[in-house]
Design a protein around this motif. Structure first.
Motif, short mmCIF file in Angstrom:
data_model
loop_
_atom_site.label_atom_id
_atom_site.label_comp_id
_atom_site.label_asym_id
_atom_site.label_seq_id
_atom_site.Cartn_x
_atom_site.Cartn_y
_atom_site.Cartn_z
N ALA A 19 0.84 -1.29 0.02
CA ALA A 19 0.08 -0.12 0.10
C ALA A 19 0.74 1.39 0.05
O ALA A 19 0.41 2.36 -0.74
CB ALA A 19 -1.07 -0.03 1.15
N PRO A 20 1.79 1.52 0.82
CA PRO A 20 2.51 2.70 0.87
C PRO A 20 3.45 3.01 -0.42
O PRO A 20 3.55 4.33 -0.72
CB PRO A 20 3.71 2.58 1.72
N HIS A 21 3.56 1.79 -1.42
CA HIS A 21 4.27 2.28 -2.51
C HIS A 21 3.31 3.24 -3.44
O HIS A 21 3.83 4.09 -4.23
CB HIS A 21 4.55 0.98 -3.47
N PHE A 22 1.99 3.01 -3.34
CA PHE A 22 0.80 3.74 -4.16
C PHE A 22 1.10 5.12 -3.66
O PHE A 22 0.94 6.06 -4.41
CB PHE A 22 -0.40 3.19 -4.18
N GLN A 23 1.40 5.53 -2.53
CA GLN A 23 1.37 6.73 -1.76
C GLN A 23 2.58 7.36 -2.27
O GLN A 23 2.53 8.59 -2.76
CB GLN A 23 1.29 6.80 -0.55
N HIS A 82 -3.83 3.54 -2.34
CA HIS A 82 -3.18 3.20 -1.00
C HIS A 82 -3.91 3.13 0.16
O HIS A 82 -4.12 2.28 1.04
CB HIS A 82 -2.15 4.48 -0.74
N GLU A 83 -5.04 4.26 0.31
CA GLU A 83 -5.88 4.07 1.23
C GLU A 83 -6.78 2.92 1.26
O GLU A 83 -7.16 2.26 2.31
CB GLU A 83 -6.76 5.61 1.23
N THR A 86 -4.94 -0.26 2.57
CA THR A 86 -4.66 -0.24 3.87
C THR A 86 -6.06 -0.55 4.72
O THR A 86 -6.25 -1.32 5.43
CB THR A 86 -4.44 1.11 4.59
#
Length: 118
Positions: A19-23, A82-83, A86
């Motif tokens: 997920a953090p990679h998308f952010q 990302h959201e 998560t």
């Protein structure tokens, strides 16, 4: 059941790790868009204002706006992925615990399921 007792075999750790990679990429794209807007703004109208330059800008100008809008939408989309990932991981943990609790009350004797006395 999955390898480690998961009921639906969704890899929560993978969701949370990915997920953090998308952010990150959303932020990178937003920075690139800002650089593009700044560079194009600084360039002004280098093609001139004669007939040929005007014709070029008439064809070129709308595409710049479309590109900027598309990049902005993509940046927002990456942030929302990302959201969502998560939230999905967190929701799946809650859902799996609920399913485990529901099915944990059922015992199997002689091939027939019996409830918990309700």
């Amino acid at each position: 059941m999955g390898d480690k007792g998961e009921i639906l075999d969704i890899k929560i750790a993978d969701l949370k790790a990915t997920a953090p990679h998308f952010q990150t990429h959303s932020t990178d794209l937003a920075k690139a868009l800002t650089k593009l807007r700044t560079a194009l703004g600084a360039a002004g109208s280098p093609w001139g204002d004669d007939e040929q330059g005007t014709a070029f800008h008439r064809a070129y100008g709308p595409h710049v706006t479309q590109l900027e809008n598309a990049a902005q939408i993509l940046s927002g989309g990456l942030a929302s992925v990302h959201e969502a990932m998560t939230d999905m991981a967190d929701g799946h943990i809650d859902h799996e615990e609920l399913v485990r609790a529901m099915f944990g009350r059922i015992s199997v004797k002689g091939g027939e399921s019996e409830g918990d006395g309700r």
